[in-house]
Scaffold this motif. Structure first.
Motif, PDB file in Angstrom:
ATOM      1  N   SER A  59     109.566  62.439  48.801  1.00 59.77           N
ATOM      2  CA  SER A  59     110.667  61.607  49.283  1.00 59.77           C
ATOM      3  C   SER A  59     111.152  60.672  48.176  1.00 59.77           C
ATOM      4  O   SER A  59     110.348  60.037  47.499  1.00 59.77           O
ATOM      5  CB  SER A  59     110.190  60.787  50.484  1.00 59.77           C
ATOM      6  N   ILE A  60     112.458  60.591  48.005  1.00 51.75           N
ATOM      7  CA  ILE A  60     113.064  59.656  47.070  1.00 51.75           C
ATOM      8  C   ILE A  60     113.777  58.595  47.901  1.00 51.75           C
ATOM      9  O   ILE A  60     114.610  58.913  48.750  1.00 51.75           O
ATOM     10  CB  ILE A  60     114.062  60.349  46.113  1.00 51.75           C
ATOM     11  N   ILE A  61     113.413  57.330  47.647  1.00 52.91           N
ATOM     12  CA  ILE A  61     114.004  56.213  48.385  1.00 52.91           C
ATOM     13  C   ILE A  61     114.466  55.140  47.415  1.00 52.91           C
ATOM     14  O   ILE A  61     114.084  55.159  46.238  1.00 52.91           O
ATOM     15  CB  ILE A  61     112.995  55.599  49.386  1.00 52.91           C
ATOM     16  N   ASP A  62     115.270  54.203  47.925  1.00 54.08           N
ATOM     17  CA  ASP A  62     115.602  53.053  47.091  1.00 54.08           C
ATOM     18  C   ASP A  62     114.717  51.880  47.491  1.00 54.08           C
ATOM     19  O   ASP A  62     113.896  51.982  48.407  1.00 54.08           O
ATOM     20  CB  ASP A  62     117.107  52.721  47.156  1.00 54.08           C
ATOM     21  N   MET A  63     114.875  50.759  46.805  1.00 56.85           N
ATOM     22  CA  MET A  63     114.001  49.602  47.028  1.00 56.85           C
ATOM     23  C   MET A  63     114.237  48.922  48.378  1.00 56.85           C
ATOM     24  O   MET A  63     113.492  48.022  48.753  1.00 56.85           O
ATOM     25  CB  MET A  63     114.166  48.587  45.897  1.00 56.85           C
ATOM     26  N   ASN A  64     115.239  49.345  49.092  1.00 58.93           N
ATOM     27  CA  ASN A  64     115.462  48.848  50.452  1.00 58.93           C
ATOM     28  C   ASN A  64     114.930  49.815  51.507  1.00 58.93           C
ATOM     29  O   ASN A  64     115.086  49.582  52.693  1.00 58.93           O
ATOM     30  CB  ASN A  64     116.953  48.582  50.692  1.00 58.93           C
ATOM     31  N   GLY A  65     114.330  50.902  51.045  1.00 59.31           N
ATOM     32  CA  GLY A  65     113.766  51.875  51.977  1.00 59.31           C
ATOM     33  C   GLY A  65     114.746  52.934  52.440  1.00 59.31           C
ATOM     34  O   GLY A  65     114.416  53.753  53.305  1.00 59.31           O
ATOM     35  N   ASN A  66     115.939  52.938  51.863  1.00 62.73           N
ATOM     36  CA  ASN A  66     116.918  53.963  52.239  1.00 62.73           C
ATOM     37  C   ASN A  66     116.504  55.312  51.679  1.00 62.73           C
ATOM     38  O   ASN A  66     116.187  55.422  50.491  1.00 62.73           O
ATOM     39  CB  ASN A  66     118.314  53.588  51.730  1.00 62.73           C
ATOM     40  N   HIS A  67     116.529  56.333  52.531  1.00 59.33           N
ATOM     41  CA  HIS A  67     116.107  57.680  52.149  1.00 59.33           C
ATOM     42  C   HIS A  67     117.233  58.366  51.384  1.00 59.33           C
ATOM     43  O   HIS A  67     118.356  58.457  51.864  1.00 59.33           O
ATOM     44  CB  HIS A  67     115.741  58.460  53.420  1.00 59.33           C
ATOM     45  N   ILE A  68     116.926  58.840  50.172  1.00 59.30           N
ATOM     46  CA  ILE A  68     117.932  59.487  49.329  1.00 59.30           C
ATOM     47  C   ILE A  68     117.839  61.003  49.445  1.00 59.30           C
ATOM     48  O   ILE A  68     118.836  61.690  49.674  1.00 59.30           O
ATOM     49  CB  ILE A  68     117.781  59.047  47.854  1.00 59.30           C
ATOM     50  N   ARG A  69     116.620  61.539  49.267  1.00 59.63           N
ATOM     51  CA  ARG A  69     116.446  62.987  49.412  1.00 59.63           C
ATOM     52  C   ARG A  69     114.971  63.311  49.611  1.00 59.63           C
ATOM     53  O   ARG A  69     114.111  62.443  49.535  1.00 59.63           O
ATOM     54  CB  ARG A  69     117.020  63.740  48.215  1.00 59.63           C
ATOM     55  N   GLY A  70     114.683  64.596  49.842  1.00 59.14           N
ATOM     56  CA  GLY A  70     113.318  65.027  50.117  1.00 59.14           C
ATOM     57  C   GLY A  70     112.981  64.838  51.588  1.00 59.14           C
ATOM     58  O   GLY A  70     113.856  64.587  52.412  1.00 59.14           O
ATOM     59  N   TRP A  71     111.717  64.953  51.917  1.00 63.15           N
ATOM     60  CA  TRP A  71     111.270  64.774  53.287  1.00 63.15           C
ATOM     61  C   TRP A  71     111.214  63.286  53.629  1.00 63.15           C
ATOM     62  O   TRP A  71     111.203  62.449  52.724  1.00 63.15           O
ATOM     63  CB  TRP A  71     109.901  65.420  53.470  1.00 63.15           C
ATOM     64  N   PRO A  72     111.174  62.926  54.912  1.00 61.37           N
ATOM     65  CA  PRO A  72     111.071  61.502  55.284  1.00 61.37           C
ATOM     66  C   PRO A  72     109.843  60.856  54.646  1.00 61.37           C
ATOM     67  O   PRO A  72     108.787  61.478  54.548  1.00 61.37           O
ATOM     68  CB  PRO A  72     110.928  61.553  56.812  1.00 61.37           C
ATOM     69  N   PRO A  73     109.967  59.602  54.200  1.00 59.84           N
ATOM     70  CA  PRO A  73     108.867  58.960  53.471  1.00 59.84           C
ATOM     71  C   PRO A  73     107.670  58.623  54.352  1.00 59.84           C
ATOM     72  O   PRO A  73     107.770  58.556  55.574  1.00 59.84           O
ATOM     73  CB  PRO A  73     109.508  57.682  52.925  1.00 59.84           C
ATOM     74  N   THR A  74     106.540  58.383  53.705  1.00 60.39           N
ATOM     75  CA  THR A  74     105.328  57.968  54.373  1.00 60.39           C
ATOM     76  C   THR A  74     105.577  56.797  55.323  1.00 60.39           C
ATOM     77  O   THR A  74     106.443  55.957  55.074  1.00 60.39           O
ATOM     78  CB  THR A  74     104.241  57.559  53.346  1.00 60.39           C
ATOM     79  N   THR A  75     104.785  56.723  56.369  1.00 59.52           N
ATOM     80  CA  THR A  75     104.911  55.613  57.313  1.00 59.52           C
ATOM     81  C   THR A  75     104.409  54.297  56.722  1.00 59.52           C
ATOM     82  O   THR A  75     104.613  53.239  57.307  1.00 59.52           O
ATOM     83  CB  THR A  75     104.134  55.926  58.613  1.00 59.52           C
ATOM     84  N   GLU A  76     103.752  54.355  55.555  1.00 62.43           N
ATOM     85  CA  GLU A  76     103.322  53.136  54.857  1.00 62.43           C
ATOM     86  C   GLU A  76     104.321  52.739  53.767  1.00 62.43           C
ATOM     87  O   GLU A  76     103.985  52.034  52.829  1.00 62.43           O
ATOM     88  CB  GLU A  76     101.929  53.328  54.239  1.00 62.43           C
ATOM     89  N   VAL A  77     105.570  53.172  53.916  1.00 65.52           N
ATOM     90  CA  VAL A  77     106.573  52.912  52.882  1.00 65.52           C
ATOM     91  C   VAL A  77     106.796  51.413  52.675  1.00 65.52           C
ATOM     92  O   VAL A  77     107.067  50.960  51.553  1.00 65.52           O
ATOM     93  CB  VAL A  77     107.891  53.658  53.204  1.00 65.52           C
ATOM     94  N   LYS A  78     106.642  50.603  53.731  1.00 64.94           N
ATOM     95  CA  LYS A  78     106.820  49.150  53.599  1.00 64.94           C
ATOM     96  C   LYS A  78     105.833  48.572  52.589  1.00 64.94           C
ATOM     97  O   LYS A  78     106.167  47.666  51.820  1.00 64.94           O
ATOM     98  CB  LYS A  78     106.619  48.462  54.950  1.00 64.94           C
ATOM     99  N   LEU A  79     104.614  49.081  52.612  1.00 63.39           N
ATOM    100  CA  LEU A  79     103.574  48.605  51.699  1.00 63.39           C
ATOM    101  C   LEU A  79     103.966  48.884  50.247  1.00 63.39           C
ATOM    102  O   LEU A  79     103.870  48.001  49.386  1.00 63.39           O
ATOM    103  CB  LEU A  79     102.246  49.271  52.053  1.00 63.39           C
ATOM    104  N   HIS A  80     104.419  50.080  49.968  1.00 61.32           N
ATOM    105  CA  HIS A  80     104.803  50.450  48.597  1.00 61.32           C
ATOM    106  C   HIS A  80     105.949  49.572  48.096  1.00 61.32           C
ATOM    107  O   HIS A  80     105.898  49.045  46.982  1.00 61.32           O
ATOM    108  CB  HIS A  80     105.187  51.928  48.538  1.00 61.32           C
TER     109      HIS A  80
END
Length: 195
Positions: A59-80
């Motif tokens: 999953s590729i996301i931005d620093m606000n957690g917006n999903h750019i591409r790939g599969w949906p991000p991990t459910t611990e994305v807030k931590l990262h």
């Protein structure tokens, strides 16, 4: 964007699984690609284990957690995201689930060997038990990183390590996991030898 980083993330997930540090659906890894973009492992799907990930599924996301591409991000994305926001030197984060470490008494002195102590510069901190996948856990972990910790033990949950590279974070994970096993062996030996 280099596919090399995504391939490395997939290989690391496979290695972590083989080492017993993650499960088929649990555990996650991220790399900060630039100031606003993060590559992070996708959330666990029971029909597709994490040790079989392919680069295009990362999953590729931005620093606000917006999903750019790939599969949906991990459910611990807030931590990262929370950790990257407070640590400019952090380029990689591992969140694993070691067998022993999260269940040791908080702030126990772990036997880390001298080579790793001087080259990996481990600073170990503990976070009290908090509900996984929450903002509370994300902020508590980030606050420890802000204090300079690069190995954060999540009580009754898991482990978070940071690194200037992905392999540095991997080495810290392996070092502290090994230290927890040494701690247990030394405790058992001392009990046996004093009997």
């Amino acid at each position: 964007m280099s596919n090399e980083y995504l391939e490395m993330m997939c290989e690391v997930m496979k290695m972590l699984y083989l080492r017993g540090l993650i499960s088929s659906t649990g555990g996650n890894v991220s790399i900060k690609l630039d100031d606003n973009t993060i590559a992070v492992t996708p959330r666990g799907f029971s029909e597709y284990p994490k040790f079989m990930l392919r680069p295009e599924q990362i999953s590729i996301i931005d620093m606000n957690g917006n999903h750019i591409r790939g599969w949906p991000p991990t459910t611990e994305v807030k931590l990262h995201i929370a950790v990257y926001r407070v640590c400019k030197d952090c380029k990689a984060i591992l969140h694993t689930h070691p067998l022993i470490l999260p269940f040791l008494p908080p702030n126990v002195e772990l036997p880390i060997d001298t080579e790793l102590k001087y080259f990996l510069e481990p600073k170990i901190c503990w976070v009290e038990e908090l509900r996984p996948r929450t903002e509370d856990l994300a902020q508590a972990t980030a606050s420890k990183v802000k204090e300079g910790c690069n190995i954060i033990i999540l009580q009754n949950h898991g482990l978070v390590t940071t690194g200037r590279t992905l392999m540095e974070a991997v080495e810290r994970t392996e070092a502290v996991d090994l230290a927890s096993k040494r701690f247990l062996v030394l405790k058992l030996l001392s009990k046996y030898l004093s009997a």
